[in-house]
Design a protein around this motif. Sequence first.
Motif, PDB file in Angstrom:
ATOM      1  N   LEU A   6     -34.621-129.973  78.288  1.00 18.70           N
ATOM      2  CA  LEU A   6     -34.335-129.398  79.420  1.00 18.70           C
ATOM      3  C   LEU A   6     -35.070-127.625  78.410  1.00 18.70           C
ATOM      4  CD1 LEU A   6     -30.776-128.195  79.765  1.00 18.70           C
ATOM      5  CD2 LEU A   6     -32.489-129.292  81.470  1.00 18.70           C
ATOM      6  N   GLY A  10     -31.660-120.254  78.685  1.00 18.52           N
ATOM      7  CA  GLY A  10     -32.116-119.603  80.191  1.00 18.52           C
ATOM      8  C   GLY A  10     -32.301-120.560  81.392  1.00 18.52           C
ATOM      9  N   PRO A  12     -32.810-122.251  84.351  1.00 18.65           N
ATOM     10  CA  PRO A  12     -32.488-122.341  85.367  1.00 18.65           C
ATOM     11  C   PRO A  12     -31.340-123.004  85.760  1.00 18.65           C
ATOM     12  CG  PRO A  12     -34.901-121.934  85.734  1.00 18.65           C
ATOM     13  CD  PRO A  12     -34.557-123.071  84.485  1.00 18.65           C
ATOM     14  N   ARG A  13     -31.381-124.834  85.725  1.00 16.58           N
ATOM     15  CA  ARG A  13     -30.661-125.156  85.405  1.00 16.58           C
ATOM     16  C   ARG A  13     -29.658-125.798  84.516  1.00 16.58           C
ATOM     17  NH1 ARG A  13     -31.683-128.189  91.093  1.00 16.58           N
ATOM     18  NH2 ARG A  13     -32.028-126.889  92.846  1.00 16.58           N
ATOM     19  N   GLU A 153     -37.022-117.125  72.823  1.00 12.53           N
ATOM     20  CA  GLU A 153     -37.058-115.928  74.638  1.00 12.53           C
ATOM     21  C   GLU A 153     -36.944-116.280  75.504  1.00 12.53           C
ATOM     22  OE1 GLU A 153     -39.198-113.113  72.430  1.00 12.53           O
ATOM     23  OE2 GLU A 153     -38.246-112.516  71.154  1.00 12.53           O
ATOM     24  N   GLU A 154     -36.363-116.914  75.805  1.00 10.09           N
ATOM     25  CA  GLU A 154     -36.073-117.871  77.275  1.00 10.09           C
ATOM     26  C   GLU A 154     -37.055-118.736  77.218  1.00 10.09           C
ATOM     27  OE1 GLU A 154     -34.285-115.531  79.841  1.00 10.09           O
ATOM     28  OE2 GLU A 154     -32.650-115.038  78.943  1.00 10.09           O
ATOM     29  N   ARG A 155     -39.081-118.556  76.430  1.00  8.69           N
ATOM     30  CA  ARG A 155     -39.717-119.805  76.930  1.00  8.69           C
ATOM     31  C   ARG A 155     -39.605-120.766  76.470  1.00  8.69           C
ATOM     32  NH1 ARG A 155     -43.913-116.084  78.486  1.00  8.69           N
ATOM     33  NH2 ARG A 155     -42.621-114.459  80.025  1.00  8.69           N
ATOM     34  N   PHE A 156     -40.219-121.533  76.885  1.00  6.50           N
ATOM     35  CA  PHE A 156     -41.100-123.194  77.005  1.00  6.50           C
ATOM     36  C   PHE A 156     -41.354-122.593  75.077  1.00  6.50           C
ATOM     37  CE2 PHE A 156     -44.294-125.805  75.541  1.00  6.50           C
ATOM     38  CZ  PHE A 156     -43.705-127.366  76.277  1.00  6.50           C
ATOM     39  N   ASP A 157     -41.137-123.094  74.273  1.00  9.03           N
ATOM     40  CA  ASP A 157     -41.294-123.831  72.799  1.00  9.03           C
ATOM     41  C   ASP A 157     -42.405-124.985  73.175  1.00  9.03           C
ATOM     42  OD1 ASP A 157     -41.298-122.069  70.746  1.00  9.03           O
ATOM     43  OD2 ASP A 157     -40.112-123.353  69.750  1.00  9.03           O
ATOM     44  N   LEU A 158     -43.463-124.324  71.863  1.00  7.07           N
ATOM     45  CA  LEU A 158     -43.783-126.064  71.250  1.00  7.07           C
ATOM     46  C   LEU A 158     -42.871-126.380  70.474  1.00  7.07           C
ATOM     47  CD1 LEU A 158     -46.346-127.827  72.014  1.00  7.07           C
ATOM     48  CD2 LEU A 158     -47.748-126.104  71.346  1.00  7.07           C
ATOM     49  N   PRO A 159     -42.999-125.610  69.445  1.00 11.96           N
ATOM     50  CA  PRO A 159     -42.189-126.512  68.337  1.00 11.96           C
ATOM     51  C   PRO A 159     -41.141-126.891  68.700  1.00 11.96           C
ATOM     52  CG  PRO A 159     -43.074-124.505  67.188  1.00 11.96           C
ATOM     53  CD  PRO A 159     -43.020-124.681  69.339  1.00 11.96           C
ATOM     54  N   VAL A 203     -47.033-119.608  69.399  1.00 13.34           N
ATOM     55  CA  VAL A 203     -46.491-118.480  69.242  1.00 13.34           C
ATOM     56  C   VAL A 203     -45.419-118.066  68.228  1.00 13.34           C
ATOM     57  CG1 VAL A 203     -45.244-116.131  71.125  1.00 13.34           C
ATOM     58  CG2 VAL A 203     -46.936-117.819  71.572  1.00 13.34           C
ATOM     59  N   HIS A 204     -44.270-118.230  68.496  1.00 13.77           N
ATOM     60  CA  HIS A 204     -43.180-118.103  67.421  1.00 13.77           C
ATOM     61  C   HIS A 204     -44.020-118.287  65.883  1.00 13.77           C
ATOM     62  CE1 HIS A 204     -38.429-118.806  66.991  1.00 13.77           C
ATOM     63  NE2 HIS A 204     -39.456-118.004  66.176  1.00 13.77           N
TER      64      HIS A 204
ATOM     65  N   PRO B  12     -37.499-117.482  83.730  1.00 14.63           N
ATOM     66  CA  PRO B  12     -36.219-116.689  83.806  1.00 14.63           C
ATOM     67  C   PRO B  12     -36.810-115.829  83.364  1.00 14.63           C
ATOM     68  CG  PRO B  12     -35.714-118.301  82.160  1.00 14.63           C
ATOM     69  CD  PRO B  12     -37.284-118.575  82.731  1.00 14.63           C
ATOM     70  N   GLU B 154     -36.648-125.445  90.269  1.00 12.12           N
ATOM     71  CA  GLU B 154     -36.883-124.895  89.065  1.00 12.12           C
ATOM     72  C   GLU B 154     -36.999-125.425  88.637  1.00 12.12           C
ATOM     73  OE1 GLU B 154     -33.403-122.493  89.650  1.00 12.12           O
ATOM     74  OE2 GLU B 154     -34.176-120.850  91.611  1.00 12.12           O
ATOM     75  N   ARG B 155     -37.497-126.639  88.366  1.00 11.73           N
ATOM     76  CA  ARG B 155     -37.813-128.011  86.860  1.00 11.73           C
ATOM     77  C   ARG B 155     -39.169-127.820  86.340  1.00 11.73           C
ATOM     78  NH1 ARG B 155     -33.181-130.648  85.487  1.00 11.73           N
ATOM     79  NH2 ARG B 155     -31.340-129.802  85.636  1.00 11.73           N
ATOM     80  N   ASP B 179     -47.051-120.812  74.825  1.00 11.50           N
ATOM     81  CA  ASP B 179     -46.978-122.708  74.489  1.00 11.50           C
ATOM     82  C   ASP B 179     -47.604-123.182  75.759  1.00 11.50           C
ATOM     83  OD1 ASP B 179     -46.623-121.433  72.191  1.00 11.50           O
ATOM     84  OD2 ASP B 179     -44.408-122.011  71.253  1.00 11.50           O
TER      85      ASP B 179
END
Lengths: 243, 243
Positions: A6, A10, A12-13, A153-159, A203-204, B12, B154-155, B179
């Motif tokens: 996942l 946040g 969605p499922r 912050e609810e976003r996809f994170d590459l690390p 980004v992070h 989100p 939603e995936r 990212d």
Amino acid sequence: MQIEVLPSTGSPRIPYLEDRLVIVIDVLRATSTIVTALANGCQAIIPVLTAEEALETRLTLPGSLLGGERDSLIIEGFDLGNSPFDYVPEKVGGRRVIMTTTNGTRAIRDSIAAPMIWMASFINMQSIILAVLREFENKNRLKGIVVFCAGTEERFDLPDTLCAGMFVDALGPDVLLNDLGEAARILYRSSKNHLADKIRDSVHGRKLISLGFERDLVYCSTPNMLPIVPVVQNGEIVWLTGE
Amino acid sequence: MQIEVLPSTGSPRIPYLEDRLVIVIDVLRATSTIVTALANGCQAIIPVLTAEEALETRLTLPGSLLGGERDSLIIEGFDLGNSPFDYVPEKVGGRRVIMTTTNGTRAIRDSIAAPMIWMASFINMQSIILAVLREFENKNRLKGIVVFCAGTEERFDLPDTLCAGMFVDALGPDVLLNDLGEAARILYRSSKNHLADKIRDSVHGRKLISLGFERDLVYCSTPNMLPIVPVVQNGEIVWLTGE
């Protein structure tokens, strides 16, 4: 073995967790820091969602420390931030830490329906993989694994996704993956020889560098340093028995 | 140029769209089918969210066709499903199609705050890239691009993300990416020589094969077949002027 990755808090499922092992990943920096704290003798980490909840919890646990971040910085009045270098033996040895972070502790609380919740990062990945192989060796009790990337912050994170990819890749070709699991494996395989660069450019990662935490990035990007599997037991994060 | 890739409907956080070009991607199959319909002489596609809304809309547009899917299959009483092979010239030539799909038309409606909304897929990618280069050549009117992957229920969806990666990769090294944009570029570069296999092996790809739509997969995985940029104008999807 079925593995579902996942992307973030946040999501969605959140799938059905009752018969899954959940592995929470927050490379920058919550799960890396939790692993470090336990390695340095911290008795337990208690994940909470807000600074207010942390202060209330301390009333019931005198002598415990307050740790965590908001916007990557230590929370006013807290004892520790979210840098693994804050969690040295002299500070955390033999003590409980009540911790709140923007993404990591929220991911842990979102996973609470699962019978087992472990914390993974690059620095303890080898131990996580060995523990998973042991866990699934004999038992059919668990139907599969949900790898829950905390995200940013609810976003996809590459690390976090690269770390999930390292985990999936180590389990070999016979795993059943959702699309993000397959993507994480491809991303890890194509980036594993320059992980630190990819994490620094995220980004992070760029944000932490701008705040002076480049040393944290190097540390959190280094695989297999600590033989620890943090696990949630009775609302506390402790060293997995047998590790 | 700043490009933000979003993973799915139900993301989100939909960012501020007022000064962005939104490019909606639903490889399997809505945007591939919309491109095909326009290439085959369809006058316009009207995206709606529900079958009921489609039926109501037709009352105001006599002579228009109803198209779309639920659970990948044609909706009872509708004229067309969601397969590009349904949208042949003999059926759609000179006519409007009122269309509802699970992910694609929802992504279009979620983007409605943007001044420009285009539809991309593998089959029209070259035209999308040329149109973007023209659009950003002189004007500073737009601050950047949001690539909105419709996803699968939603995936995160690998086919949509690979298509986003093809788009980002074609714009060269000077783009600012989130990212997921960086991940999409890495995924595309490492998969571009076996795109059809990756799409066939995706969760959505396997489902469509199980339903007998393998021919659709091959078609939707083939880049740069049709020189068309579908654009939303006054609630209708039409051929971009000048294309």
